[in-house]
Design an enzyme around this catalytic site. Structure first.
Site, PDB file in Angstrom:
ATOM      1  N   SER A  45      43.658  39.975  40.687  1.00  0.00           N
ATOM      2  CA  SER A  45      43.189  40.794  39.560  1.00  0.00           C
ATOM      3  C   SER A  45      41.661  40.799  39.573  1.00  0.00           C
ATOM      4  O   SER A  45      41.028  39.778  39.297  1.00  0.00           O
ATOM      5  CB  SER A  45      43.685  40.198  38.245  1.00  0.00           C
ATOM      6  OG  SER A  45      42.882  40.684  37.194  1.00  0.00           O
ATOM      7  N   HIS A  56      45.205  44.350  41.760  1.00  0.00           N
ATOM      8  CA  HIS A  56      45.611  44.519  40.362  1.00  0.00           C
ATOM      9  C   HIS A  56      44.389  44.875  39.520  1.00  0.00           C
ATOM     10  O   HIS A  56      43.372  44.168  39.547  1.00  0.00           O
ATOM     11  CB  HIS A  56      46.241  43.212  39.870  1.00  0.00           C
ATOM     12  CG  HIS A  56      46.842  43.265  38.503  1.00  0.00           C
ATOM     13  ND1 HIS A  56      48.098  43.793  38.256  1.00  0.00           N
ATOM     14  CD2 HIS A  56      46.364  42.853  37.301  1.00  0.00           C
ATOM     15  CE1 HIS A  56      48.367  43.688  36.955  1.00  0.00           C
ATOM     16  NE2 HIS A  56      47.339  43.124  36.351  1.00  0.00           N
ATOM     17  N   ASP A  75      43.022  45.535  35.790  1.00  0.00           N
ATOM     18  CA  ASP A  75      43.296  45.364  34.361  1.00  0.00           C
ATOM     19  C   ASP A  75      42.437  46.308  33.534  1.00  0.00           C
ATOM     20  O   ASP A  75      41.236  46.084  33.359  1.00  0.00           O
ATOM     21  CB  ASP A  75      43.029  43.910  33.952  1.00  0.00           C
ATOM     22  CG  ASP A  75      44.123  42.991  34.459  1.00  0.00           C
ATOM     23  OD1 ASP A  75      45.297  43.252  34.154  1.00  0.00           O
ATOM     24  OD2 ASP A  75      43.798  42.021  35.170  1.00  0.00           O
ATOM     25  N   MET A  81      41.425  47.699  30.083  1.00  0.00           N
ATOM     26  CA  MET A  81      41.464  47.295  28.661  1.00  0.00           C
ATOM     27  C   MET A  81      40.533  48.176  27.853  1.00  0.00           C
ATOM     28  O   MET A  81      39.432  48.491  28.305  1.00  0.00           O
ATOM     29  CB  MET A  81      41.031  45.841  28.520  1.00  0.00           C
ATOM     30  CG  MET A  81      41.864  44.892  29.348  1.00  0.00           C
ATOM     31  SD  MET A  81      41.420  43.177  29.013  1.00  0.00           S
ATOM     32  CE  MET A  81      42.552  42.337  30.111  1.00  0.00           C
ATOM     33  N   HIS A  96      47.110  48.175  35.520  1.00  0.00           N
ATOM     34  CA  HIS A  96      47.846  47.619  34.378  1.00  0.00           C
ATOM     35  C   HIS A  96      47.133  48.132  33.132  1.00  0.00           C
ATOM     36  O   HIS A  96      46.059  47.634  32.786  1.00  0.00           O
ATOM     37  CB  HIS A  96      47.817  46.083  34.497  1.00  0.00           C
ATOM     38  CG  HIS A  96      48.368  45.363  33.321  1.00  0.00           C
ATOM     39  ND1 HIS A  96      48.157  44.017  33.118  1.00  0.00           N
ATOM     40  CD2 HIS A  96      49.122  45.774  32.276  1.00  0.00           C
ATOM     41  CE1 HIS A  96      48.758  43.642  32.011  1.00  0.00           C
ATOM     42  NE2 HIS A  96      49.342  44.686  31.473  1.00  0.00           N
ATOM     43  N   MET A 156      46.260  48.452  29.571  1.00  0.00           N
ATOM     44  CA  MET A 156      46.349  47.808  28.251  1.00  0.00           C
ATOM     45  C   MET A 156      45.513  48.667  27.312  1.00  0.00           C
ATOM     46  O   MET A 156      44.425  48.282  26.878  1.00  0.00           O
ATOM     47  CB  MET A 156      45.831  46.365  28.339  1.00  0.00           C
ATOM     48  CG  MET A 156      46.783  45.446  29.084  1.00  0.00           C
ATOM     49  SD  MET A 156      45.987  43.944  29.688  1.00  0.00           S
ATOM     50  CE  MET A 156      45.379  44.533  31.253  1.00  0.00           C
ATOM     51  N   MET A 204      54.684  39.706  31.432  1.00  0.00           N
ATOM     52  CA  MET A 204      53.440  39.000  31.099  1.00  0.00           C
ATOM     53  C   MET A 204      53.742  37.534  30.806  1.00  0.00           C
ATOM     54  O   MET A 204      54.617  37.216  30.002  1.00  0.00           O
ATOM     55  CB  MET A 204      52.775  39.619  29.864  1.00  0.00           C
ATOM     56  CG  MET A 204      52.240  41.027  30.048  1.00  0.00           C
ATOM     57  SD  MET A 204      51.004  41.179  31.353  1.00  0.00           S
ATOM     58  CE  MET A 204      49.709  40.083  30.771  1.00  0.00           C
ATOM     59  N   GLY A 210      44.690  40.366  27.498  1.00  0.00           N
ATOM     60  CA  GLY A 210      43.357  40.493  26.930  1.00  0.00           C
ATOM     61  C   GLY A 210      42.296  39.759  27.735  1.00  0.00           C
ATOM     62  O   GLY A 210      41.171  40.232  27.860  1.00  0.00           O
ATOM     63  N   PHE A 211      42.666  38.617  28.304  1.00  0.00           N
ATOM     64  CA  PHE A 211      41.665  37.796  28.989  1.00  0.00           C
ATOM     65  C   PHE A 211      42.265  37.138  30.219  1.00  0.00           C
ATOM     66  O   PHE A 211      43.444  36.804  30.215  1.00  0.00           O
ATOM     67  CB  PHE A 211      41.131  36.703  28.054  1.00  0.00           C
ATOM     68  CG  PHE A 211      40.511  37.289  26.816  1.00  0.00           C
ATOM     69  CD1 PHE A 211      39.176  37.696  26.823  1.00  0.00           C
ATOM     70  CD2 PHE A 211      41.274  37.500  25.664  1.00  0.00           C
ATOM     71  CE1 PHE A 211      38.614  38.278  25.700  1.00  0.00           C
ATOM     72  CE2 PHE A 211      40.712  38.082  24.535  1.00  0.00           C
ATOM     73  CZ  PHE A 211      39.377  38.469  24.547  1.00  0.00           C
ATOM     74  N   GLY A 245      42.198  33.787  32.860  1.00  0.00           N
ATOM     75  CA  GLY A 245      41.939  32.357  32.701  1.00  0.00           C
ATOM     76  C   GLY A 245      42.723  31.680  31.580  1.00  0.00           C
ATOM     77  O   GLY A 245      42.391  30.579  31.170  1.00  0.00           O
ATOM     78  N   ASP A 304      52.387  38.205  35.544  1.00  0.00           N
ATOM     79  CA  ASP A 304      50.939  38.301  35.352  1.00  0.00           C
ATOM     80  C   ASP A 304      50.446  37.369  34.242  1.00  0.00           C
ATOM     81  O   ASP A 304      50.862  37.501  33.089  1.00  0.00           O
ATOM     82  CB  ASP A 304      50.639  39.770  34.977  1.00  0.00           C
ATOM     83  CG  ASP A 304      49.165  40.065  34.832  1.00  0.00           C
ATOM     84  OD1 ASP A 304      48.340  39.211  35.189  1.00  0.00           O
ATOM     85  OD2 ASP A 304      48.839  41.176  34.355  1.00  0.00           O
ATOM     86  N   GLY A 305      49.548  36.453  34.634  1.00  0.00           N
ATOM     87  CA  GLY A 305      48.889  35.608  33.646  1.00  0.00           C
ATOM     88  C   GLY A 305      49.054  34.124  33.897  1.00  0.00           C
ATOM     89  O   GLY A 305      50.179  33.614  33.885  1.00  0.00           O
ATOM     90  N   GLY A 306      47.956  33.450  34.190  1.00  0.00           N
ATOM     91  CA  GLY A 306      47.979  31.991  34.302  1.00  0.00           C
ATOM     92  C   GLY A 306      48.701  31.467  35.527  1.00  0.00           C
ATOM     93  O   GLY A 306      49.131  30.312  35.548  1.00  0.00           O
ATOM     94  N   GLY A 342      44.135  36.088  38.714  1.00  0.00           N
ATOM     95  CA  GLY A 342      42.729  36.346  38.406  1.00  0.00           C
ATOM     96  C   GLY A 342      41.889  35.125  38.682  1.00  0.00           C
ATOM     97  O   GLY A 342      41.349  34.926  39.776  1.00  0.00           O
TER      98      GLY A 342
END
Ligand code: DX5
Ligand code: ZN
Length: 209
Positions: free
Chosen positions: A6, A31, A33, A35, A64, A66, A135, A140-141, A143, A169-171, A191
């Site tokens: 990402s 990817h 993002d 936003m 993606h 958002m 997700m 939104g963020f 990390g 996606d995420g963490g 990311g």
């Protein structure tokens, strides 16, 4: 699993180098993002930047979205050169319509579901989509910390829809990637773990699970 870095977590002062290095490192997808500081409390980039990225790489671009109104802006992202586009179910009135519009223009269309959204909400659209984006953080963020409970959705989807492409996606990091693989994820987004790694090649290998 395929890996989709990402670029939100990349170094934007040298975005061109960052993008070009992804092919040499063996990334599968990029990817993006998007936003709008409205659907999520953060602002990134839109079609103009994506158009620039398109010129730098042959890798598939996975947007993606958002944003509150993907319906209105879909064509802009397609014309910018995206190959895959996902939108959040909460943001459209008629998901089938936007899925069909994108597919008719030659793009793979996906729906994204947030951690609190039950997987059942996606079921009416599963036969129509090209992939689902599960997700594992609230969007939104980058990390943020992986929410392990979201893996239950992947297990459910894999069990009932063997052919469905599942992106998560995420963490995600080298430690939890094997759990994702076991649950049935096809594409992992990364990311912070990938871009902040000292050895990105190794990070990419570990992300494959
Ligand atoms: C979160 C984004 C993610 C994020 C991933 O809103 O959709 O794609 O950039 O970054 P990490 O892997 O750091 O959670
Ligand atoms: Zn994302």
């Amino acid at each position: 699993m395929k890996v989709a870095p990402s670029i939100m977590a990349a170094d934007f002062s040298k975005l061109s180098e960052e993008i070009k290095s992804l092919t040499a490192l063996g990334a599968d997808i990029i990817h993006l993002d998007v936003m709008d500081a409205h659907f999520v409390p953060n602002l990134t980039f839109g079609p103009v930047v994506i158009e620039g990225i398109r010129k730098l790489t042959e890798l598939p671009l996975d947007a993606h979205l958002m944003i509150t109104d993907p319906d209105k802006y879909l064509e802009d992202y397609i014309n910018a050169g995206c190959d895959m586009i996902s939108f959040h179910l909460e943001t459209v009135q008629n998901p089938i319509d936007i899925i069909q519009r994108g597919q008719e223009m030659g793009v793979k269309m996906g729906i994204a579901i947030n951690p609190p959204t039950p997987v059942e909400k996606a079921i009416p659209y599963i036969e129509r989509i090209d992939y689902i984006l599960v997700m594992s953080v609230n969007p939104g963020f980058y990390g943020q910390k992986f929410i392990p409970e979201t893996l239950g959705k992947v297990e459910y989807l894999r069990k009932h829809y063997r052919e469905l492409t599942i992106e998560m996606d995420g963490g995600i990091n080298g430690e939890n990637a094997p759990l994702l693989k076991k649950a049935g994820v096809d594409i992992v987004v990364s990311g912070a773990y990938f871009f902040h790694s000292r050895d990105r090649k190794k990070a990419l290998t570990l992300l494959r699970g």
